[in-house]
Motif scaffolding. Structure first.
Motif, PDB file in Angstrom:
ATOM      1  N   ILE A  82       0.841  -1.194   0.000  1.00  0.00           N
ATOM      2  CA  ILE A  82       0.000   0.000   0.000  1.00  0.00           C
ATOM      3  C   ILE A  82       0.879   1.249   0.000  1.00  0.00           C
ATOM      4  CG2 ILE A  82      -0.259  -0.085   2.506  1.00  0.00           C
ATOM      5  CD1 ILE A  82      -3.018   1.228   2.127  1.00  0.00           C
ATOM      6  N   ILE A  83       0.521   2.182  -0.862  1.00  0.00           N
ATOM      7  CA  ILE A  83       1.237   3.451  -0.949  1.00  0.00           C
ATOM      8  C   ILE A  83       0.492   4.451  -0.066  1.00  0.00           C
ATOM      9  CG2 ILE A  83       1.963   5.332  -2.461  1.00  0.00           C
ATOM     10  CD1 ILE A  83       2.146   3.173  -4.717  1.00  0.00           C
ATOM     11  N   VAL A  84       1.212   5.028   0.896  1.00  0.00           N
ATOM     12  CA  VAL A  84       0.605   5.922   1.875  1.00  0.00           C
ATOM     13  C   VAL A  84       0.848   7.367   1.458  1.00  0.00           C
ATOM     14  CG1 VAL A  84       0.571   6.613   4.299  1.00  0.00           C
ATOM     15  CG2 VAL A  84       0.967   4.216   3.690  1.00  0.00           C
ATOM     16  N   GLY A  85      -0.244   8.059   1.169  1.00  0.00           N
ATOM     17  CA  GLY A  85      -0.165   9.461   0.799  1.00  0.00           C
ATOM     18  C   GLY A  85      -1.332   9.855  -0.078  1.00  0.00           C
ATOM     19  N   PRO A 116       3.604  -1.098   3.903  1.00  0.00           N
ATOM     20  CA  PRO A 116       3.345   0.249   3.380  1.00  0.00           C
ATOM     21  C   PRO A 116       4.621   0.978   2.977  1.00  0.00           C
ATOM     22  CG  PRO A 116       3.147   0.218   5.765  1.00  0.00           C
ATOM     23  CD  PRO A 116       3.370  -1.205   5.338  1.00  0.00           C
ATOM     24  N   ILE A 117       4.427   1.948   2.108  1.00  0.00           N
ATOM     25  CA  ILE A 117       5.530   2.810   1.693  1.00  0.00           C
ATOM     26  C   ILE A 117       4.966   4.202   1.441  1.00  0.00           C
ATOM     27  CG2 ILE A 117       5.311   2.064  -0.724  1.00  0.00           C
ATOM     28  CD1 ILE A 117       8.412   2.491  -0.928  1.00  0.00           C
ATOM     29  N   ALA A 118       5.700   5.210   1.846  1.00  0.00           N
ATOM     30  CA  ALA A 118       5.265   6.594   1.642  1.00  0.00           C
ATOM     31  C   ALA A 118       5.358   6.959   0.170  1.00  0.00           C
ATOM     32  CB  ALA A 118       6.136   7.547   2.475  1.00  0.00           C
ATOM     33  N   ILE A 119       4.426   7.749  -0.288  1.00  0.00           N
ATOM     34  CA  ILE A 119       4.394   8.131  -1.695  1.00  0.00           C
ATOM     35  C   ILE A 119       5.683   8.843  -2.114  1.00  0.00           C
ATOM     36  CG2 ILE A 119       3.204  10.335  -1.432  1.00  0.00           C
ATOM     37  CD1 ILE A 119       1.484   9.311  -3.925  1.00  0.00           C
ATOM     38  N   ARG A 120       6.259   9.653  -1.223  1.00  0.00           N
ATOM     39  CA  ARG A 120       7.514  10.337  -1.556  1.00  0.00           C
ATOM     40  C   ARG A 120       8.645   9.330  -1.775  1.00  0.00           C
ATOM     41  NH1 ARG A 120       6.361  11.625   3.570  1.00  0.00           N
ATOM     42  NH2 ARG A 120       7.654  10.707   5.181  1.00  0.00           N
ATOM     43  N   ASP A 121       8.612   8.207  -1.038  1.00  0.00           N
ATOM     44  CA  ASP A 121       9.631   7.173  -1.223  1.00  0.00           C
ATOM     45  C   ASP A 121       9.423   6.429  -2.543  1.00  0.00           C
ATOM     46  OD1 ASP A 121      10.843   7.865   1.183  1.00  0.00           O
ATOM     47  OD2 ASP A 121       9.657   6.418   2.326  1.00  0.00           O
ATOM     48  N   VAL A 122       8.163   6.231  -2.927  1.00  0.00           N
ATOM     49  CA  VAL A 122       7.879   5.611  -4.228  1.00  0.00           C
ATOM     50  C   VAL A 122       8.444   6.478  -5.348  1.00  0.00           C
ATOM     51  CG1 VAL A 122       6.058   4.942  -5.850  1.00  0.00           C
ATOM     52  CG2 VAL A 122       5.839   4.384  -3.423  1.00  0.00           C
ATOM     53  N   VAL A 123       8.208   7.778  -5.264  1.00  0.00           N
ATOM     54  CA  VAL A 123       8.726   8.695  -6.280  1.00  0.00           C
ATOM     55  C   VAL A 123      10.250   8.636  -6.321  1.00  0.00           C
ATOM     56  CG1 VAL A 123       8.897  11.129  -6.962  1.00  0.00           C
ATOM     57  CG2 VAL A 123       6.700  10.188  -6.223  1.00  0.00           C
ATOM     58  N   ALA A 124      10.891   8.554  -5.161  1.00  0.00           N
ATOM     59  CA  ALA A 124      12.356   8.452  -5.120  1.00  0.00           C
ATOM     60  C   ALA A 124      12.833   7.173  -5.801  1.00  0.00           C
ATOM     61  CB  ALA A 124      12.854   8.513  -3.675  1.00  0.00           C
ATOM     62  N   TYR A 125      12.148   6.063  -5.564  1.00  0.00           N
ATOM     63  CA  TYR A 125      12.505   4.807  -6.241  1.00  0.00           C
ATOM     64  C   TYR A 125      12.284   4.912  -7.752  1.00  0.00           C
ATOM     65  CZ  TYR A 125      13.226   1.876  -2.092  1.00  0.00           C
ATOM     66  OH  TYR A 125      13.706   1.310  -0.938  1.00  0.00           O
ATOM     67  N   LEU A 126      11.152   5.500  -8.145  1.00  0.00           N
ATOM     68  CA  LEU A 126      10.858   5.650  -9.577  1.00  0.00           C
ATOM     69  C   LEU A 126      11.949   6.450 -10.282  1.00  0.00           C
ATOM     70  CD1 LEU A 126       7.013   6.292  -9.394  1.00  0.00           C
ATOM     71  CD2 LEU A 126       8.118   4.318 -10.473  1.00  0.00           C
ATOM     72  N   LYS A 127      12.446   7.470  -9.619  1.00  0.00           N
ATOM     73  CA  LYS A 127      13.542   8.266 -10.186  1.00  0.00           C
ATOM     74  C   LYS A 127      14.876   7.533 -10.057  1.00  0.00           C
ATOM     75  CE  LYS A 127      13.706  12.469  -8.631  1.00  0.00           C
ATOM     76  NZ  LYS A 127      13.579  13.681  -7.800  1.00  0.00           N
ATOM     77  N   GLY A 128      15.067   6.845  -8.948  1.00  0.00           N
ATOM     78  CA  GLY A 128      16.352   6.239  -8.637  1.00  0.00           C
ATOM     79  C   GLY A 128      16.774   5.079  -9.520  1.00  0.00           C
ATOM     80  N   VAL A 129      15.813   4.397 -10.147  1.00  0.00           N
ATOM     81  CA  VAL A 129      16.170   3.239 -10.990  1.00  0.00           C
ATOM     82  C   VAL A 129      16.443   3.626 -12.447  1.00  0.00           C
ATOM     83  CG1 VAL A 129      14.981   1.562  -9.529  1.00  0.00           C
ATOM     84  CG2 VAL A 129      13.752   2.612 -11.451  1.00  0.00           C
ATOM     85  N   PHE A 140      12.095  -5.253  -8.098  1.00  0.00           N
ATOM     86  CA  PHE A 140      12.429  -4.947  -6.717  1.00  0.00           C
ATOM     87  C   PHE A 140      11.164  -4.755  -5.902  1.00  0.00           C
ATOM     88  CE2 PHE A 140      15.655  -3.268  -9.537  1.00  0.00           C
ATOM     89  CZ  PHE A 140      16.826  -3.797  -9.001  1.00  0.00           C
ATOM     90  N   ASP A 141      11.133  -5.360  -4.708  1.00  0.00           N
ATOM     91  CA  ASP A 141      10.077  -5.057  -3.752  1.00  0.00           C
ATOM     92  C   ASP A 141      10.501  -3.791  -3.015  1.00  0.00           C
ATOM     93  OD1 ASP A 141       8.853  -7.384  -4.526  1.00  0.00           O
ATOM     94  OD2 ASP A 141       9.260  -8.479  -2.675  1.00  0.00           O
ATOM     95  N   ILE A 142       9.600  -2.830  -2.950  1.00  0.00           N
ATOM     96  CA  ILE A 142       9.906  -1.584  -2.248  1.00  0.00           C
ATOM     97  C   ILE A 142       8.898  -1.407  -1.113  1.00  0.00           C
ATOM     98  CG2 ILE A 142      11.038  -0.522  -4.236  1.00  0.00           C
ATOM     99  CD1 ILE A 142       8.471   1.116  -4.719  1.00  0.00           C
ATOM    100  N   SER A 143       9.382  -1.019   0.046  1.00  0.00           N
ATOM    101  CA  SER A 143       8.496  -0.801   1.197  1.00  0.00           C
ATOM    102  C   SER A 143       9.237  -0.003   2.251  1.00  0.00           C
ATOM    103  CB  SER A 143       8.031  -2.140   1.784  1.00  0.00           C
ATOM    104  OG  SER A 143       9.044  -2.731   2.566  1.00  0.00           O
ATOM    105  N   SER A 144       8.532   0.257   3.340  1.00  0.00           N
ATOM    106  CA  SER A 144       9.145   0.943   4.473  1.00  0.00           C
ATOM    107  C   SER A 144       9.970  -0.019   5.313  1.00  0.00           C
ATOM    108  CB  SER A 144       8.045   1.557   5.357  1.00  0.00           C
ATOM    109  OG  SER A 144       7.260   0.503   5.922  1.00  0.00           O
ATOM    110  N   GLY A 145       9.814  -1.307   5.046  1.00  0.00           N
ATOM    111  CA  GLY A 145      10.481  -2.318   5.859  1.00  0.00           C
ATOM    112  C   GLY A 145       9.624  -2.783   7.026  1.00  0.00           C
ATOM    113  N   GLU A 146       8.482  -2.152   7.215  1.00  0.00           N
ATOM    114  CA  GLU A 146       7.577  -2.527   8.295  1.00  0.00           C
ATOM    115  C   GLU A 146       6.393  -3.302   7.729  1.00  0.00           C
ATOM    116  OE1 GLU A 146       7.455   0.654  11.628  1.00  0.00           O
ATOM    117  OE2 GLU A 146       7.424   1.728   9.708  1.00  0.00           O
ATOM    118  N   ILE A 147       5.849  -4.206   8.541  1.00  0.00           N
ATOM    119  CA  ILE A 147       4.694  -4.998   8.129  1.00  0.00           C
ATOM    120  C   ILE A 147       3.548  -4.720   9.091  1.00  0.00           C
ATOM    121  CG2 ILE A 147       3.794  -7.333   7.773  1.00  0.00           C
ATOM    122  CD1 ILE A 147       6.704  -8.192   7.161  1.00  0.00           C
TER     123      ILE A 147
END
Length: 168
Positions: A82-85, A116-129, A140-147
């Motif tokens: 889930i993307i949080v934002g 979950p992952i914050a929307i700002r972190d998703v954008v960073a991954y989208l740019k980062g790859v 790649f699985d992307i997340s906050s590392g928390e379940i």
């Protein structure tokens, strides 16, 4: 000439109820169009698929990934829970439920775990790859590392908003 194209199309429903077919058709159309360009990399934001028994939505997302992989370009899949934002459909549902319902009688799927992952972190991954050699033709699985369960997320959002909520 295109260096990078993002595929961010997800269908939760359709007027005829066959969202899987609509998602596959959309992916095929995108892939065919990209095959007529000089695009170097296609990046697809999809869902985490770490179980054998997937929901219809995750099965459809996995099928879209298989379609897009077959293009004449390097392919990168970023798999998120889930993307949080603001703007995230799942997050907007959580917000609506928490803000409108002080007592919720919910289905069992609220016990489903998500990362979950914050929307700002998703954008960073989208740019980062972009153009990264290790990202090409990889996923790649992307997340906050928390379940958390979805119930946890509802209650955490309620706490942040200062609302008391009861989930049955």
């Amino acid at each position: 000439d295109i260096d990078v194209a993002y595929y961010l199309v997800h269908s939760m429903s359709t007027s005829n109820g066959d969202f899987e077919k609509m998602e596959a058709t959309s992916a095929e159309n995108f892939k065919k169009r990209m095959d007529h360009t000089n695009v170097k990399q296609v990046i697809y934001l999809t869902g985490i698929v770490n179980e054998k028994l997937l929901s219809k939505h995750l099965q459809s997302r996995q099928h879209v990934e298989e379609i897009l992989k077959k293009g004449s370009y390097a392919f990168t899949a970023l798999r998120a829970g889930i993307i949080v934002g603001s703007g995230s459909a799942s997050f907007e549902i959580i917000r609506d439920l928490v803000e409108k319902l002080p007592i919720m009688i919910t289905p069992r799927w609220l016990k489903t775990k998500t990362q979950p992952i914050a929307i700002r972190d998703v954008v960073a991954y989208l740019k980062g790859v972009i153009g990264q050699p290790e990202a090409l033709n990889n996923n790649f699985d992307i997340s906050s590392g928390e379940i958390f369960t979805y119930e946890d997320l509802l209650l955490k959002f309620a706490a942040v908003r200062g609302l008391k909520r009861k989930i049955i």
